[in-house]
Each structure stands twice: as C-alpha cells, then as structure tokens.
Enzyme design. Structure first.
Site, PDB file in Angstrom:
ATOM      1  N   SER A   1       0.883  -1.245  -0.110  1.00 56.77           N
ATOM      2  CA  SER A   1       0.086   0.076  -0.061  1.00 56.77           C
ATOM      3  C   SER A   1       0.814   1.148  -0.008  1.00 56.77           C
ATOM      4  CB  SER A   1      -0.716   0.056   1.136  1.00 56.77           C
ATOM      5  OG  SER A   1      -1.436   1.449   1.477  1.00 56.77           O
TER       6      SER A   1
ATOM      7  N   HIS B   1      -1.176  -1.419  -4.168  1.00 54.60           N
ATOM      8  CA  HIS B   1      -2.667  -0.956  -3.695  1.00 54.60           C
ATOM      9  C   HIS B   1      -2.540   0.240  -3.120  1.00 54.60           C
ATOM     10  CE1 HIS B   1      -6.080  -2.242  -0.992  1.00 54.60           C
ATOM     11  NE2 HIS B   1      -5.706  -1.070  -0.148  1.00 54.60           N
TER      12      HIS B   1
ATOM     13  N   ASP C   1      -4.759   3.524  -1.720  1.00 52.40           N
ATOM     14  CA  ASP C   1      -5.738   3.769  -0.997  1.00 52.40           C
ATOM     15  C   ASP C   1      -6.607   5.193  -1.066  1.00 52.40           C
ATOM     16  OD1 ASP C   1      -6.163   1.617   1.142  1.00 52.40           O
ATOM     17  OD2 ASP C   1      -4.086   2.012   1.545  1.00 52.40           O
TER      18      ASP C   1
ATOM     19  N   MET D   1      -9.073   7.797   0.146  1.00 58.50           N
ATOM     20  CA  MET D   1     -10.000   8.226   1.219  1.00 58.50           C
ATOM     21  C   MET D   1     -10.761   9.632   1.189  1.00 58.50           C
ATOM     22  SD  MET D   1      -7.717   6.891   4.537  1.00 58.50           S
ATOM     23  CE  MET D   1      -6.847   5.508   4.412  1.00 58.50           C
TER      24      MET D   1
ATOM     25  N   HIS E   1      -8.462   0.798  -3.784  1.00 60.67           N
ATOM     26  CA  HIS E   1      -9.534   0.596  -2.707  1.00 60.67           C
ATOM     27  C   HIS E   1     -10.109   1.956  -2.347  1.00 60.67           C
ATOM     28  CE1 HIS E   1      -9.424  -0.593   1.780  1.00 60.67           C
ATOM     29  NE2 HIS E   1     -10.777  -0.157   1.298  1.00 60.67           N
TER      30      HIS E   1
ATOM     31  N   MET F   1     -12.230   4.087  -0.560  1.00 57.41           N
ATOM     32  CA  MET F   1     -13.041   4.261   0.850  1.00 57.41           C
ATOM     33  C   MET F   1     -13.578   5.597   1.071  1.00 57.41           C
ATOM     34  SD  MET F   1      -9.875   2.761   3.170  1.00 57.41           S
ATOM     35  CE  MET F   1      -8.541   3.108   2.012  1.00 57.41           C
TER      36      MET F   1
ATOM     37  N   MET G   1     -11.297  -5.979   5.500  1.00 51.77           N
ATOM     38  CA  MET G   1     -10.756  -5.016   6.440  1.00 51.77           C
ATOM     39  C   MET G   1     -10.211  -5.732   7.778  1.00 51.77           C
ATOM     40  SD  MET G   1     -10.102  -2.510   4.517  1.00 51.77           S
ATOM     41  CE  MET G   1      -9.182  -1.447   5.682  1.00 51.77           C
TER      42      MET G   1
ATOM     43  N   GLY H   1      -8.864   3.928   7.397  1.00 51.50           N
ATOM     44  CA  GLY H   1      -8.754   5.498   7.884  1.00 51.50           C
ATOM     45  C   GLY H   1      -7.021   5.842   7.808  1.00 51.50           C
TER      46      GLY H   1
ATOM     47  N   ASP I   1      -6.373  -6.448   4.373  1.00 51.92           N
ATOM     48  CA  ASP I   1      -6.009  -5.086   4.426  1.00 51.92           C
ATOM     49  C   ASP I   1      -5.830  -4.617   5.823  1.00 51.92           C
ATOM     50  OD1 ASP I   1      -4.858  -2.463   3.799  1.00 51.92           O
ATOM     51  OD2 ASP I   1      -6.707  -2.045   2.503  1.00 51.92           O
TER      52      ASP I   1
HETATM   53  C1  DX5 Z   1      -6.267   1.394   5.980  1.00 49.77           C
HETATM   54  C2  DX5 Z   1      -5.891   1.055   4.286  1.00 49.77           C
HETATM   55  C3  DX5 Z   1      -4.541   0.235   4.347  1.00 49.77           C
HETATM   56  C4  DX5 Z   1      -3.384   0.645   5.237  1.00 49.77           C
HETATM   57  C5  DX5 Z   1      -2.915  -0.617   5.426  1.00 49.77           C
HETATM   58  O1  DX5 Z   1      -7.347   2.289   5.808  1.00 49.77           O
HETATM   59  O2  DX5 Z   1      -6.929   0.603   3.530  1.00 49.77           O
HETATM   60  O3  DX5 Z   1      -4.354  -0.283   2.898  1.00 49.77           O
HETATM   61  O4  DX5 Z   1      -2.715   1.310   4.232  1.00 49.77           O
HETATM   62  O5  DX5 Z   1      -1.687   0.022   6.265  1.00 49.77           O
HETATM   63  P1  DX5 Z   1      -0.872  -0.905   7.270  1.00 49.77           P
HETATM   64  O6  DX5 Z   1      -0.227  -2.309   6.354  1.00 49.77           O
HETATM   65  O7  DX5 Z   1       0.291   0.020   7.781  1.00 49.77           O
HETATM   66  O8  DX5 Z   1      -1.843  -1.640   8.097  1.00 49.77           O
HETATM   67 ZN    ZN Z   2      -6.561  -0.458   1.509  1.00 47.87          ZN
END
Ligand code: DX5
Ligand code: ZN
Length: 215
Positions: free
Chosen positions: A9, A34, A36, A38, A67, A69, A138, A143, A172
């Site tokens: 990620s 990946h 993310d 948000m 992904h 969110m 998840m 977040g 994830d």
């Molecule tokens: C959280 C994200 C994850 C996050 C994972 O909201 O969807 O993809 O980046 O990070 P780590 O691997 O540090 O838990």
């Molecule tokens: Zn993610």
C-alpha cells in the site's frame, strides 16, 4: 487456493516520491500496487484522487488495485477506471445498490472487489459474492496505516473463503510476517501491506518474508 499475491500500500510510502516508491516495490517483487483512496467522509482522513492515480499509472507495470474508502463510489468509479485502475474495490457499507456498482465497474473493463469493514458480517455479501472478482476483508478500521490487526477477522476470512471458491480474497491492515501466516492459513491469498513493507529498510526482504510466510 489461488496464487499468493503481495500488494504494498503506497499509503505508507514517501508521498514526495510516489513514482519512485512504486517502481522500487515492483523491483522488490510486488505483484500489485494497492492505492488507498479516502474522502474525509467515509474515513477520517483524505488521501489521493483520480489525477494522482493517472499520473502514477506510467510508473506501475503491475495491476493497480484501487481501494475506494469513499461515501459515494458510483460517482467516481468511471474517473478511476479512466485513470488506469485495474481492480476497483468499494465498501458494501457505502454503496446504495452494490450489485449495480459491481456491474458498472465490470462494464468499465475493471475487475470488481467488494470490501467489508471489521464490523460488517460476511452475511452482508451473501447475495453479491457470485458477481465479484474479489472480496477485501479489512483487518483494521479504514482510515490509517500502522494499526494493529484485529484477530476476530480470522474467522471472517474462513467464512468468506468458503463462499468464494478459488477467487481472490484480499486482507488489508496490520499485515506483517506473523499475521501473514495467520491470514494465509485462514484462506487469504492477496496481502496488502503498507507499513511493514515501506518502513522496512529492505523492501525486498519485507516482500520476501510475506511471500514465504506460509512455507
Ligand atoms: C487502511 C488502508 C490500508 C493501510 C494498511 O485504511 O486501507 O491499506 O494502508 O496499512 P498497514 O499495512 O500499515 O496496516
Ligand atoms: Zn487499503
């Protein structure tokens, strides 16, 4: 079990050097990247949008796993498909008509994934699962990177693997070499890892330790 894939990620990468950071983990063995997304509504954080994904596409020689969110995935899936996403996943908690959202993602030529928050039951996707290419479970609350893996999710991974057959089951949040072994044993085959890869002095060693976690 489908093939094991590691999806670093970029949330945990150096945002001032995103292209370079993507190329570095691909050189170190990453199977997917990946991304993310948000929006500050669905999640208490804001990250990146379609123009950044479009700019990063040229640095990414492996599938881009986006992904979402965000509260209104339908309003943005075309923008992310146009930006070059290969896989688009959205939260079942966010979509009004998730079956329609899955169809739209596929019509745009992308693979469709559906995501479950830690508090959402696998039962919520019972009548959607036949239509998706992937389920993302998840293992932390969405977040932020760097949170701890929630152990109760192991049972959910087992349930969803039984529903999915040999399609991709991604996890994830809080994935490291130890939790990787646990989730692979439970049935996960796509491991997202942010902090564990990008905070490791050797991206190669980190990815290799995830790939060999089930050996
Ligand atoms: C959280 C994200 C994850 C996050 C994972 O909201 O969807 O993809 O980046 O990070 P780590 O691997 O540090 O838990
Ligand atoms: Zn993610």
């Amino acid at each position: 079990m489908p093939e094991l894939k590691i999806a670093p990620s970029i949330l945990a990468s150096d945002f001032s050097r995103l292209g370079e950071e993507i190329r570095a983990v691909i050189d170190a063995g990453a199977d997917w990247i990946h991304v993310d997304v948000m929006d500050g509504h669905f999640t208490p954080n804001i990250t990146i949008g379609p123009p950044v994904v479009a700019a990063l596409r040229q640095h990414c020689s492996v599938p881009m796993d986006v992904h979402l969110m965000i509260t209104d995935p339908d309003a943005y899936i075309k923008d992310f498909a146009d930006a070059g996403a290969d896989i688009i996943s959205f939260h079942v908690e966010a979509a009004k008509h998730p079956h329609r959202t899955i169809s739209r993602i596929k019509e745009l030529g992308c693979q469709a994934g559906i995501v479950l928050n830690p508090g959402t039951s696998h039962d919520d996707i019972e009548f959607l699962v036949d239509s998706v290419d992937m389920v993302l479970i998840m293992t932390v609350n969405p977040g932020f990177g760097g949170q701890s893996f929630i152990p109760e999710m192991v049972r959910k991974i087992q349930y969803v693997r039984a529903m999915l057959g040999d399609r991709d089951l991604e996890v994830d949040g809080g994935i490291d070499a130890t939790t990787a072994r646990t989730v692979i044993d439970a049935g996960a085959n796509v491991l997202v890892a942010g902090s564990y890869v990008y905070r490791n002095p050797s991206y190669f060693d980190a990815i290799e330790s995830l790939k060999t976690a089930n050996v």
